[in-house]
Design a protein around this motif. Structure first.
Motif, PDB file in Angstrom:
ATOM      1  N   LEU A 545       1.494  -1.711   0.507  1.00  0.00           N
ATOM      2  CA  LEU A 545       0.052  -0.055  -0.215  1.00  0.00           C
ATOM      3  C   LEU A 545       0.541   1.132  -0.147  1.00  0.00           C
ATOM      4  O   LEU A 545       0.612   2.633  -0.526  1.00  0.00           O
ATOM      5  CB  LEU A 545      -0.801   0.004   1.197  1.00  0.00           C
ATOM      6  CG  LEU A 545      -2.078  -1.010   1.300  1.00  0.00           C
ATOM      7  CD1 LEU A 545      -2.374  -0.954   2.787  1.00  0.00           C
ATOM      8  CD2 LEU A 545      -2.338  -1.942   0.091  1.00  0.00           C
ATOM      9  N   LYS A 546       2.099   0.927   0.898  1.00  0.00           N
ATOM     10  CA  LYS A 546       3.446   2.605   0.855  1.00  0.00           C
ATOM     11  C   LYS A 546       4.044   1.914   1.589  1.00  0.00           C
ATOM     12  O   LYS A 546       4.211   1.077   1.909  1.00  0.00           O
ATOM     13  CB  LYS A 546       1.854   2.924   1.720  1.00  0.00           C
ATOM     14  CG  LYS A 546       2.851   5.067   1.725  1.00  0.00           C
ATOM     15  CD  LYS A 546       1.721   5.904   2.104  1.00  0.00           C
ATOM     16  CE  LYS A 546       2.680   6.977   1.771  1.00  0.00           C
ATOM     17  NZ  LYS A 546       2.204   8.406   2.738  1.00  0.00           N
ATOM     18  N   THR A 547       5.080   2.358   0.723  1.00  0.00           N
ATOM     19  CA  THR A 547       6.490   2.483   0.611  1.00  0.00           C
ATOM     20  C   THR A 547       7.092   4.153   1.575  1.00  0.00           C
ATOM     21  O   THR A 547       6.712   4.943   1.625  1.00  0.00           O
ATOM     22  CB  THR A 547       7.722   1.847  -0.164  1.00  0.00           C
ATOM     23  OG1 THR A 547       7.354   2.768  -0.977  1.00  0.00           O
ATOM     24  CG2 THR A 547       7.191   0.594  -0.508  1.00  0.00           C
ATOM     25  N   TYR A 548       8.342   3.750   2.771  1.00  0.00           N
ATOM     26  CA  TYR A 548       8.878   4.691   3.117  1.00  0.00           C
ATOM     27  C   TYR A 548       9.837   4.497   3.813  1.00  0.00           C
ATOM     28  O   TYR A 548      10.760   3.342   3.755  1.00  0.00           O
ATOM     29  CB  TYR A 548       8.292   4.679   5.199  1.00  0.00           C
ATOM     30  CG  TYR A 548       6.885   5.172   4.848  1.00  0.00           C
ATOM     31  CD1 TYR A 548       6.589   6.386   5.294  1.00  0.00           C
ATOM     32  CD2 TYR A 548       5.924   3.995   4.893  1.00  0.00           C
ATOM     33  CE1 TYR A 548       4.480   6.368   5.420  1.00  0.00           C
ATOM     34  CE2 TYR A 548       4.670   3.861   5.444  1.00  0.00           C
ATOM     35  CZ  TYR A 548       4.060   5.112   5.430  1.00  0.00           C
ATOM     36  OH  TYR A 548       2.825   5.545   5.437  1.00  0.00           O
ATOM     37  N   ALA A 549      10.585   5.438   2.961  1.00  0.00           N
ATOM     38  CA  ALA A 549      12.436   5.137   2.802  1.00  0.00           C
ATOM     39  C   ALA A 549      12.837   6.296   4.343  1.00  0.00           C
ATOM     40  O   ALA A 549      12.882   7.742   4.312  1.00  0.00           O
ATOM     41  CB  ALA A 549      13.108   6.387   1.450  1.00  0.00           C
TER      42      ALA A 549
END
Length: 631
Positions: A545-549
Motif C-alpha cells: 500500500l505504501k513505502t517509506y524510505a
C-alpha cells in the motif's frame, strides 16, 4: 574548531596521525591536543588557535591522558607506555622539580598513575583492566570505567590501595570513556561495545534521593573484588549483516555474575591484610538520567509501544521506557549483564527481557512501576536470544543463545517450565507463538523454519517444506496470519514466504535485501529491510500500500539529531498510536507518520571503542559542548 551550529571557525593541520585528545585550559586561554604521533600541541585561543607550544621531549608513545592544573600553568600527560610527565604552559618546558610537581593543584585528573588515584588498584594481586577514569576535583569524587562494563565511584584523592567504592551497572563491557561536566552535575560515559552514551546525574552527599530516584543498580565493593576482566572476542566487521548475526558469540570467560565468587576468592587471598581498613566509599552517588542509544546492530524486533504510548526498548544492560512527548526516560535496571532480546505482553504493559549470563535469566517486569514480576532461570546457558508471549499473555517462550539453541515454554507467573526441546544446530533468530493456539509456535533461523507443537512435557517439530516453490533460504522473522495454519516469514533474499501449515504456498518480493522485521496489524502487515525501506501491506500480503524510505530529507524539524546515513538497515518495526515505530542497525529510533514525515527520537553515539570524551570546561550551565574524536 566549530561554533555551536557546527559552522567552522578555524581549521588547523599540524599532525598526520589522528588527534584523539582535546583539553581546554581552565581559564579558556589554551587548547592542548594529543595525537597518535606522541607530542602534545598547545594552541592559543586568543590568537585564533595559533600553535604556541609543543610538549614532546620525553614522550615515548601516543598520548593517552591530558590534565591541566587549576591555574592553567601546568599540563600533565601520560603516554601509551605509562610514562607520566608535567610541563610548564604554554611553551612546553618539562618540569623536573618534584616539589613543584607536588604543589600543583589540578583542575582535573584522568591519568591512571599517581598517588592520588592509587586507591583504584587492589591491595593484592594483579591490577585489573581500567579503561578510563576522571576525577571531579571540586566534587571530591573519582569516576572509573572498567573492562567489565561497571562505573565505579571513589573518593578523590584516594591514596590507599583497595579503597571501597560505589559500583553502577548499565554498560556492556568495556566502558571506554568517562568524563565529568564542568560543574560536576553530570557524568558522561561511553560503552565500547554498546556504543551508547550514558548521562548520569550526580547526587551530592546530603541530597537524599526519593525512593523513585534511588539507584537500584548501585552496589558497594572494594578494589579487591574483581581481579579478572571480561574477555569478549572481537568480531571482524563483515559485509553481510546476516553473517555478522550468525557469528555473534555471547560466550565469555568471565560473566558479571561471577564477581561474587571472585570477590570471595580475593578475600581469602588477602587475609593477611585484614588489619588494614579500606578507605570508605564516597557518600555521593549517581543516578542514570538518559541513555543515548538503542541495540539494533545485532538484535531485531526489540522495539514496542506500550498501551500508554511510551516506547520500550533496550540497550546494554538497561531496559528503557521512553516518553516521546517529554523526551524523558525511565529505566529497568534489574539485569546484571547485556540484554539480547525483548518481548511485550499482548494485554498488559509488561516486558520480558533476556540477558547474557552463565545461567542466563529472563526478567518479566512492569513498564509502569519498573519492578520485576518474575525471573526465570536454570534453563539457558550463555544467553537468551529470542522471546515471545502467547496471545493471552500467560505463556512465554524463550530461545537459548548457546550451541543447543534450547527452546523453552514457560508459565511465567509461576516460574514453571511447561515444555522444552533442542531447537536447531544452526542459529535461531526469532520465535513466535501461534495467537490462535498457544500449544503451537514457530522458529526461524539459518536455512530453516520449524513448526512446533507442545506434546506432554516436550516439544515436537516439523520442518517447513519448500517443495518446488522456492529455494531453502535463511529466515529472519515471522508472523502468523488470520487463521490457525497461515503464517509468513521474511527471508534473506528479500522475499516474504507464505505458509499453509508446513507447506510453502508462494513468495512475494518485498525488499531489496534481507527482511529483518515483520509485524502483523489488525488489517495488514508492516515490513522493514536492509534496504532502509518500510512497507505497509494489505491483509492478504498481495499488494504493497505504501513505502517509506528512511532518509535525512524526510526528518521532521522536531527530530533529536540527524541520521548517520540514508537508508539504514531496518531491524525493528511496529505500528501503534497512529505511527510506525522504526529501529535501525545504526542505533536510531524513529517515529513515522502514515503521511510520510518521520521524527528521530533516539540515536546512538556510534563510536569506535578507542574514543575520547571531552566536555568544554567553560560552557554555561545546561549548554555543554560535548565532542568525541575517533582514533
Amino acid at each position: 574548531m566549530c561554533n555551536r551550529d557546527m559552522s567552522e571557525v578555524v581549521h588547523v593541520w599540524e599532525r598526520h596521525a589522528a588527534i584523539h585528545l582535546l583539553r581546554f585550559s581552565p581559564d579558556g586561554g589554551y587548547l592542548a591536543a594529543g595525537s597518535l604521533e606522541g607530542p602534545v600541541d598547545v594552541y592559543s585561543v586568543a590568537q585564533r588557535y595559533k600553535k604556541v607550544g609543543d610538549c614532546g621531549g620525553n614522550i615515548g608513545g601516543a598520548i593517552a591522558y591530558l590534565d591541566w592544573s587549576l591555574d592553567s600553568s601546568f599540563l600533565q600527560t601520560e603516554d601509551s607506555v605509562g610514562q607520566r610527565c608535567m610541563y610548564h604552559m604554554p611553551y612546553g618546558k618539562l618540569v623536573t622539580d618534584k616539589e613543584e610537581i607536588d604543589a600543583s593543584p589540578w583542575a582535573s585528573w584522568s591519568c591512571p598513575r599517581g598517588a592520588e588515584v592509587a586507591g583504584v588498584l587492589p591491595r593484592y594481586g594483579p591490577p585489573r583492566q581500567l579503561m578510563s577514569l576522571d576525577a571531579s576535583v571540586t566534587g571530591g569524587v573519582l569516576a572509573v570505567g572498567d573492562g567489565l562494563g561497571f562505573i565505579r565511584l571513589y573518593r578523590f584523592p584516594t591514596f590507599q590501595k583497595g579503597s571501597r567504592f560505589r559500583r553502577y551497572i548499565g554498560h556492556s563491557a568495556p566502558v571506554t570513556a568517562v568524563h565529568w561536566s564542568h560543574d560536576c552535575a553530570w557524568l558522561l560515559s561511553i560503552g565500547g561495545t554498546d556504543h551508547a552514551l550514558f548521562q548520569w546525574r550526580f547526587i551530592p552527599e546530603g541530597l537524599h534521593p526519593t525512593e523513585s530516584d534511588a539507584p537500584p543498580q548501585e552496589t558497594l565493593a572494594d578494589s579487591n573484588s574483581e581481579e579478572s576482566s571480561s574477555d569478549q572476542s572481537e568480531m571482524a566487521e563483515l559485509d553481510s549483516d546476516i553473517e555478522q548475526d550468525m557469528q555473534n558469540n555471547v560466550m565469555r570467560q568471565v560473566y558479571k555474575e561471577d564477581l561474587q565468587r571472585l570477590q570471595k576468592q580475593g578475600k581469602e587471598k588477602g587475609q593477611t591484610f585484614a588489619s588494614q581498613r579500606c578507605e570508605r566509599p564516597p557518600n555521593d552517588s549517581l543516578r542514570l538520567h538518559f541513555v543515548h542509544g538503542y541495540r539494533g546492530s545485532d538484535c531485531r524486533n526489540n522495539l514496542f509501544y506500550t498501551q500508554t504510548g511510551e516506547v520500550v526498548y533496550h540497550v546494554a544492560a538497561v531496559g528503557v521506557v521512553y516518553n516521546r512527548h517529554t523526551h524523558s526516560q525511565r529505566f529497568y535496571l534489574g539485569h546484571d549483564d547485556d540484554i539480547l532480546c525483548l518481548a511485550l505482553h499482548p494485554v498488559k504493559d509488561y516486558a520480558a527481557t533476556g540477558q547474557v549470563g552463565r545461567d542466563a535469566e529472563v526478567h518479566i517486569w512492569d513498564t509502569e512501576t519498573l519492578r520485576p514480576l518474575s525471573i526465570l532461570r536454570g534453563e539457558h546457558h550463555h544467553g537468551v536470544c529470542a522471546l515471545a508471549f502467547s496471545a493471552d499473555g500467560k505463556r512465554l517462550v524463550s530461545v537459548g543463545a548457546n550451541n543447543e539453541n534450547l527452546v523453552v515454554m514457560w508459565e511465567w507467573k509461576r516460574g514453571e517450565k511447561i515444555a522444552s526441546a533442542r531447537g536447531h544446530r544452526d542459529k535461531i533468530f526469532f520465535v513466535q507463538v501461534n495467537p490462535h493456539n498457544a500449544d503451537r509456535l514457530l522458529t526461524v533461523g539459518v536455512k530453516h523454519i520449524r513448526f512446533w507443537q507442545v506434546t506432554g512435557g516436550g516439544l515436537t517439530w516439523r520442518r517447513g517444506e519448500f517443495g518446488g516453490v522456492a529455494r531453502c533460504d535463511t529466515m529472519l522473522c515471522a508472523v502468523y496470519g488470520r487463521s490457525d495454519d497461515l503464517s509468513y516469514s521474511g527471508a534473506a533474499s528479500g522475499d516474504v514466504y507464505v505458509w499453509r501449515g508446513v507447506a510453502l504456498l508462494r513468495t512475494i518480493k518485498a525488499h531489496d535485501g534481507p527482511i529483518f522485521s515483520l509485524h502483523a496489524l489488525e488489517k495488514g502487515f508492516v515490513t522493514g529491510g536492509k534496504d532502509g525501506m518500510v512497507g505497509l501491506w494489505d491483509d492478504s500480503f498481495e499488494r504493497c500500500l505504501k513505502t517509506y524510505a528512511i532518509k535525512r530529507s524526510a526528518l521532521a524539524p522536531g527530530s533529536k539529531g540527524l541520521l548517520l546515513e540514508d537508508n539504514p538497515s531496518v531491524r525493528a518495526v511496529t505500528l501503534g498510536h497512529g505511527h510506525i515505530l522504526v529501529g535501525t542497525r545504526n542505533g536510531e529510533i524513529l517515529e513515522v507518520e502514515k503521511s510520510g514525515p518521520m521524527t528521530l527520537l533516539v540515536q546512538v553515539t556510534h563510536l569506535r571503542p578507542s574514543c575520547s570524551l571531552f566536555v568544554c570546561p567553560f560552557s554555561k550551565p545546561n549548554r555543554e559542548v560535548c565532542s568525541t574524536i575517533l582514533m
